[in-house]
Design a protein around this motif. Sequence first.
Motif, PDB file in Angstrom:
ATOM      1  N   ILE A 162       0.837  -1.208   0.000  1.00  0.00           N
ATOM      2  CA  ILE A 162       0.000   0.000   0.000  1.00  0.00           C
ATOM      3  C   ILE A 162       0.868   1.254   0.000  1.00  0.00           C
ATOM      4  O   ILE A 162       0.597   2.228  -0.708  1.00  0.00           O
ATOM      5  CB  ILE A 162      -0.953  -0.006   1.207  1.00  0.00           C
ATOM      6  CG1 ILE A 162      -1.935  -1.174   1.110  1.00  0.00           C
ATOM      7  CG2 ILE A 162      -1.727   1.311   1.305  1.00  0.00           C
ATOM      8  CD1 ILE A 162      -2.734  -1.406   2.384  1.00  0.00           C
ATOM      9  N   PHE A 163       1.939   1.217   0.789  1.00  0.00           N
ATOM     10  CA  PHE A 163       2.835   2.367   0.857  1.00  0.00           C
ATOM     11  C   PHE A 163       3.514   2.600  -0.491  1.00  0.00           C
ATOM     12  O   PHE A 163       3.672   3.742  -0.935  1.00  0.00           O
ATOM     13  CB  PHE A 163       3.880   2.157   1.955  1.00  0.00           C
ATOM     14  CG  PHE A 163       4.836   3.307   2.122  1.00  0.00           C
ATOM     15  CD1 PHE A 163       4.384   4.544   2.546  1.00  0.00           C
ATOM     16  CD2 PHE A 163       6.190   3.150   1.860  1.00  0.00           C
ATOM     17  CE1 PHE A 163       5.250   5.617   2.707  1.00  0.00           C
ATOM     18  CE2 PHE A 163       7.071   4.211   2.008  1.00  0.00           C
ATOM     19  CZ  PHE A 163       6.604   5.446   2.436  1.00  0.00           C
ATOM     20  N   LYS A 164       3.900   1.509  -1.149  1.00  0.00           N
ATOM     21  CA  LYS A 164       4.535   1.640  -2.459  1.00  0.00           C
ATOM     22  C   LYS A 164       3.571   2.282  -3.453  1.00  0.00           C
ATOM     23  O   LYS A 164       3.952   3.162  -4.236  1.00  0.00           O
ATOM     24  CB  LYS A 164       4.977   0.262  -2.956  1.00  0.00           C
ATOM     25  CG  LYS A 164       5.810   0.309  -4.220  1.00  0.00           C
ATOM     26  CD  LYS A 164       6.346  -1.069  -4.585  1.00  0.00           C
ATOM     27  CE  LYS A 164       7.214  -1.011  -5.820  1.00  0.00           C
ATOM     28  NZ  LYS A 164       7.756  -2.341  -6.186  1.00  0.00           N
ATOM     29  N   TYR A 170       1.312   9.627  -5.401  1.00  0.00           N
ATOM     30  CA  TYR A 170       1.533  11.022  -5.007  1.00  0.00           C
ATOM     31  C   TYR A 170       2.957  11.499  -5.314  1.00  0.00           C
ATOM     32  O   TYR A 170       3.370  12.552  -4.817  1.00  0.00           O
ATOM     33  CB  TYR A 170       1.190  11.206  -3.528  1.00  0.00           C
ATOM     34  CG  TYR A 170      -0.288  11.002  -3.276  1.00  0.00           C
ATOM     35  CD1 TYR A 170      -1.216  11.970  -3.658  1.00  0.00           C
ATOM     36  CD2 TYR A 170      -0.765   9.828  -2.697  1.00  0.00           C
ATOM     37  CE1 TYR A 170      -2.567  11.781  -3.458  1.00  0.00           C
ATOM     38  CE2 TYR A 170      -2.132   9.632  -2.488  1.00  0.00           C
ATOM     39  CZ  TYR A 170      -3.022  10.609  -2.876  1.00  0.00           C
ATOM     40  OH  TYR A 170      -4.365  10.415  -2.681  1.00  0.00           O
ATOM     41  N   ASN A 171       3.674  10.712  -6.119  1.00  0.00           N
ATOM     42  CA  ASN A 171       4.981  11.129  -6.642  1.00  0.00           C
ATOM     43  C   ASN A 171       5.936  11.551  -5.524  1.00  0.00           C
ATOM     44  O   ASN A 171       6.608  12.579  -5.615  1.00  0.00           O
ATOM     45  CB  ASN A 171       4.789  12.279  -7.648  1.00  0.00           C
ATOM     46  CG  ASN A 171       6.010  12.487  -8.518  1.00  0.00           C
ATOM     47  OD1 ASN A 171       6.774  11.560  -8.771  1.00  0.00           O
ATOM     48  ND2 ASN A 171       6.211  13.717  -8.967  1.00  0.00           N
ATOM     49  N   THR A 209      -4.774   9.108   1.940  1.00  0.00           N
ATOM     50  CA  THR A 209      -4.910  10.416   1.297  1.00  0.00           C
ATOM     51  C   THR A 209      -3.512  10.959   1.015  1.00  0.00           C
ATOM     52  O   THR A 209      -2.512  10.348   1.394  1.00  0.00           O
ATOM     53  CB  THR A 209      -5.658  11.429   2.187  1.00  0.00           C
ATOM     54  OG1 THR A 209      -4.799  11.801   3.283  1.00  0.00           O
ATOM     55  CG2 THR A 209      -6.958  10.838   2.727  1.00  0.00           C
ATOM     56  N   LYS A 210      -3.451  12.120   0.410  1.00  0.00           N
ATOM     57  CA  LYS A 210      -2.142  12.702   0.106  1.00  0.00           C
ATOM     58  C   LYS A 210      -1.391  13.141   1.363  1.00  0.00           C
ATOM     59  O   LYS A 210      -0.205  13.476   1.291  1.00  0.00           O
ATOM     60  CB  LYS A 210      -2.281  13.873  -0.863  1.00  0.00           C
ATOM     61  CG  LYS A 210      -3.041  15.078  -0.326  1.00  0.00           C
ATOM     62  CD  LYS A 210      -3.089  16.164  -1.399  1.00  0.00           C
ATOM     63  CE  LYS A 210      -3.828  17.404  -0.933  1.00  0.00           C
ATOM     64  NZ  LYS A 210      -3.836  18.457  -1.979  1.00  0.00           N
ATOM     65  N   PHE A 211      -2.067  13.115   2.527  1.00  0.00           N
ATOM     66  CA  PHE A 211      -1.428  13.497   3.786  1.00  0.00           C
ATOM     67  C   PHE A 211      -1.017  12.289   4.628  1.00  0.00           C
ATOM     68  O   PHE A 211      -0.637  12.445   5.788  1.00  0.00           O
ATOM     69  CB  PHE A 211      -2.385  14.367   4.607  1.00  0.00           C
ATOM     70  CG  PHE A 211      -2.867  15.598   3.900  1.00  0.00           C
ATOM     71  CD1 PHE A 211      -1.980  16.512   3.372  1.00  0.00           C
ATOM     72  CD2 PHE A 211      -4.227  15.847   3.757  1.00  0.00           C
ATOM     73  CE1 PHE A 211      -2.428  17.650   2.716  1.00  0.00           C
ATOM     74  CE2 PHE A 211      -4.689  16.983   3.108  1.00  0.00           C
ATOM     75  CZ  PHE A 211      -3.779  17.887   2.586  1.00  0.00           C
ATOM     76  N   SER A 212      -1.074  11.093   4.076  1.00  0.00           N
ATOM     77  CA  SER A 212      -0.901   9.889   4.884  1.00  0.00           C
ATOM     78  C   SER A 212       0.527   9.637   5.348  1.00  0.00           C
ATOM     79  O   SER A 212       0.754   8.771   6.196  1.00  0.00           O
ATOM     80  CB  SER A 212      -1.403   8.660   4.120  1.00  0.00           C
ATOM     81  OG  SER A 212      -2.804   8.693   3.969  1.00  0.00           O
TER      82      SER A 212
END
Length: 459
Positions: A162-164, A170-171, A209-212
């Motif tokens: 998931i992290f990958k 999100y680049n 989300t993009k803040f994760s």
Amino acid sequence: MAPWLQLLLLLGLLPGAAPAPNEPRAAGAQVWELASPELLEPARFALEMYNRGRAAGTRAALRVVRGRVRRAGQGSLYSLKATLVEPPCNDPTVCQLPVSKKTLLCSFEVLNELGKHMLLRRDCGPVDTKITDDKNETFSSFLPLLNKDPLPQDFSVKMASIFKDFVTTYNRTYDTKEARWRMSVFASNMVRAQKIQALDRGTARYGVTKFSDLTEEEFRTIYLNPLLKEEPGKKMRLAQSIPYLPPPEWDWRSKGAVTKVKDQGMCGSCWAFSVTGNVEGQWFLKRGALLSLSEQELLDCDKVDKACLGGLPSSAYSAIRTLGGLETEDDYSYRGHLQTCSFSAEKAKVYINDSVELSQNEQKLAAWLAKKGPISVAINAFGMQFYRHGISHPLRPLCSPWLIDHAVLLVGYGNRSATPFWAIKNSWGTDWGEEGYYYLHRGSGACGVNIMASSAVVD
């Protein structure tokens, strides 16, 4: 303490769950060996962030081995090396599995800017584990750094995948050490999002989300606005209630009164976006023209508020009147940091005559919105770091109305499958939430949405 409060405390979700600096600890729980007394506060803060949400018997103790400080912009960056001892834990309500005492070697980086601390990095491993800078390390090398909550056996493998995907979506680019740290933050955040999900009473879904990959402290410091709960703000006159039964639903987006979703970037300027959104709507209703107005003008020229460090809508209205109006986004574009004020009265396209405070009664707020236009409000942003879609309805102790820290714009209301909601325009871009919008339960004072409602007045 009530059982449900104990539950929230154990889950690490209750605001203030981190230990207070002067909280009694077991004998020998905290020993400082500091190269300089200047390192005391950042070391204390790093320990509190590590212990955030832990019950009294499971908090770690920290011994600083060495530290250094260097100047960074308007603040100081502290680099600490420390040994950290986690006590043995056999309490099944906290640990679920017996855990023996263990010692970790940790590196912390703490930024102190304008009196506020922020944890930028936490890298901990067993004292006998050598941390390398091998650029060929795979995601499997990050797995031991995952959150230590009891989790399914295959959790680490799934989380790495998931992290990958997150990094690709999100680049993100990290060096090896930061990748380790961000992986552990991400995993902890996914556990936290699951807990928020389990306790939400609405239809909202929480997750990636993009803040994760941000710590709670980083997210709060960069994107939220502490001044909303710390300062009372300028008193405005109370608007007269409207003797009007509001329709069952209303949406100013479909009526042309709302500009596109904007992005405040890495700047706590939500107060400026909330106010310009309100003024845009007021001008449209009075003059028939929808203009995208300049938030940067307020960051640069409002000398009462504090630009990216936060501000208050009431002060922003006053600044607009004092300056003589607002320029458009095209004429005074957003940069996301404080600049020299370059406002030109000749370029001002919009002005306001006054500002008013609105009723805290949500039925009256709905009536005002339907008749008068979008409303500037402030809310407690609990859970918004991981919000994806649906109607959010957190438990009141988790989303206290007295801890508001984010300014947004009410643009409508309605019902989804019999669940009443407020439609809220946020300022984190269209790649967050429902294309930049947040939906919050209506009628229960959820997250303080009714506490600080206001509007400009255009005659």
